[in-house]
Design an enzyme around this catalytic site. Structure first.
Site, PDB file in Angstrom:
ATOM      1  N   HIS A  29       0.832  -1.206   0.000  1.00 33.01           N
ATOM      2  CA  HIS A  29       0.000   0.000   0.000  1.00 33.01           C
ATOM      3  C   HIS A  29       0.871   1.262   0.000  1.00 33.01           C
ATOM      4  CE1 HIS A  29      -2.869   2.788   2.304  1.00 33.01           C
ATOM      5  NE2 HIS A  29      -3.519   2.492   1.200  1.00 33.01           N
ATOM      6  N   GLU A  56       1.350  -0.645  -5.053  1.00 34.91           N
ATOM      7  CA  GLU A  56       0.299   0.311  -5.391  1.00 34.91           C
ATOM      8  C   GLU A  56       0.851   1.670  -5.804  1.00 34.91           C
ATOM      9  OE1 GLU A  56      -1.934   2.258  -2.355  1.00 34.91           O
ATOM     10  OE2 GLU A  56      -3.786   2.179  -3.502  1.00 34.91           O
ATOM     11  N   ASP A  58      -1.005   5.435  -6.335  1.00 40.26           N
ATOM     12  CA  ASP A  58      -2.126   6.371  -6.454  1.00 40.26           C
ATOM     13  C   ASP A  58      -1.728   7.445  -7.455  1.00 40.26           C
ATOM     14  OD1 ASP A  58      -3.851   5.243  -4.472  1.00 40.26           O
ATOM     15  OD2 ASP A  58      -2.549   6.083  -2.928  1.00 40.26           O
ATOM     16  N   HIS A  71      -1.058  10.217  -3.073  1.00 38.23           N
ATOM     17  CA  HIS A  71      -2.339   9.731  -2.562  1.00 38.23           C
ATOM     18  C   HIS A  71      -3.440  10.783  -2.637  1.00 38.23           C
ATOM     19  CE1 HIS A  71      -5.324   8.865   0.650  1.00 38.23           C
ATOM     20  NE2 HIS A  71      -5.290   7.683   0.080  1.00 38.23           N
ATOM     21  N   GLU A 160      -4.253   3.427  -8.833  1.00 43.46           N
ATOM     22  CA  GLU A 160      -5.585   3.956  -8.516  1.00 43.46           C
ATOM     23  C   GLU A 160      -5.752   5.328  -9.149  1.00 43.46           C
ATOM     24  OE1 GLU A 160      -6.554   4.500  -4.335  1.00 43.46           O
ATOM     25  OE2 GLU A 160      -8.315   5.701  -4.859  1.00 43.46           O
TER      26      GLU A 160
HETATM   27 CA    CA Z   1      -4.978   3.874  -2.826  1.00 47.29          CA
END
Ligand code: CA
Length: 333
Positions: A29, A56, A58, A71, A160
């Site tokens: 994450h 991940e 973002d 993020h 994301e």
């Molecule tokens: Ca995220």
């Protein structure tokens, strides 16, 4: 390739019960955010070395339409923007990545996530004075590919799309740019080692239908009060909503605090909407396992036993890959 892992002889109750679990996906994450400032190339590289299944990213846009790994659409919680560009706040007092060129953003130092009063969000995380910078999506894509090549691993991507409706209101189509980037890296493919995630269900539908995405996708589930998107998560969590979501995505990403029937008093029984999603064949990748922010009254080991053994989820987002990986390896022995 990941090998299917099997949990054998896992004792769920007093009765001996043999469970088999498909590959359990460990998602780093925001990179190794439990150890280094989130989303930096350093945090990505450390995450890669820790051996998750995915790292991940973002994604938000710069003024010159570059995808950067952050993020938030805001900058001040993780950078020194307020010292370097004090005059560039908007009327709400906040600094937006979209108001800066990539060249400008590259001059910022990234630090541990801070509250508005400057105190760290997590009190016991990285406190050194290393110089970290904002990474671009391309930098992370190419670096992970290189680390895979050099290590013989096949660690995937888990980008994301952040606040697509807000970006569009500002005149930027972030999803289109993400899809173009995935296509130029041959990642818009259902067999590629990647999941694309978003909180905004309207945007997920648009990405699948209008932008004709082939990539595996995950619908993130928030609370309506959090302001993540205009999606009505209560409707999405109804049986009809879950069935609708399953037409577009391969998995869902619920908040761990939402997956049981009750948190007060605490229940360890899965909420009906989660079992409905499982019955629909959706992967369940909840967020976020944090060693230093566990739910009250539960140990890390107990929470992992619930996630992997009792609830039979398919993966988890975590700030700390090593304890999750150790748990999976120990359980599979
Ligand atoms: Ca995220």
């Amino acid at each position: 390739m990941r090998v299917a892992r099997f949990l054998t002889g896992f004792l769920l109750t007093s009765a001996s019960l043999t469970l088999s679990v498909q590959a359990f996906e460990i998602i780093a994450h925001r990179g190794a955010s439990g150890y280094l400032p989130e989303h930096t190339l350093e945090a990505m590289a450390l995450a890669h070395a820790q051996g998750p299944d995915y790292v991940e990213q973002d994604l938000v846009l710069t003024r010159d339409s570059q995808l950067v790994v952050l993020h938030d659409i805001h900058l001040e919680t993780v950078t020194d923007v307020e010292q370097k560009f004090p005059e560039r706040a908007r009327e709400d007092g906040r600094f937006y990545a979209l108001d800066f060129t990539l060249t400008e953003l590259k001059t910022l130092n990234v630090h541990e996530r801070q509250n508005a009063d400057g105190t760290p969000v997590f009190s016991n995380r990285y406190a050194g004075n290393g110089h970290f910078t904002i990474a671009t999506f391309e930098e992370q894509l190419t670096s992970i590919a290189e680390l895979n090549r050099l290590s013989g691993r096949n660690i995937g991507f888990y980008p994301e799309i952040k606040s697509p409706a807000w970006h569009r209101a500002e005149g930027y189509d972030i999803s289109k740019i993400v899809l173009e980037t995935l296509r130029s890296n041959r990642l818009d493919d259902p067999n590629a080692n990647i999941y694309l995630q978003c909180f905004d269900f309207e945007e997920i539908k648009r990405i699948r239908n209008e932008l004709d995405a082939k990539v595996k996708m995950v619908q993130l589930i928030a609370d309506n009060d959090w302001g993540e998107s205009d999606t009505d998560y209560s409707a999405l969590k109804s049986p009809k909503g879950i069935k609708e979501a399953a037409k577009y995505v391969q998995g869902i990403g619920p908040w761990l605090g939402h997956v049981t029937t009750s948190t007060n008093p605490p229940s360890f029984e899965l909420a009906d909407w989660v079992t409905t999603a499982q019955a629909e064949g959706l992967q369940i990748h909840p967020y976020t396992f944090r060693l230093d922010a566990l739910p009250p009254g539960i140990t890390a080991e107990q929470l992992l036993q619930l996630i992997v053994g009792k609830w039979k989820f398919d993966g988890v987002f975590t700030d700390q890959v090593p304890p999750v990986k150790a748990f999976i390896e120990q359980t599979n022995r």
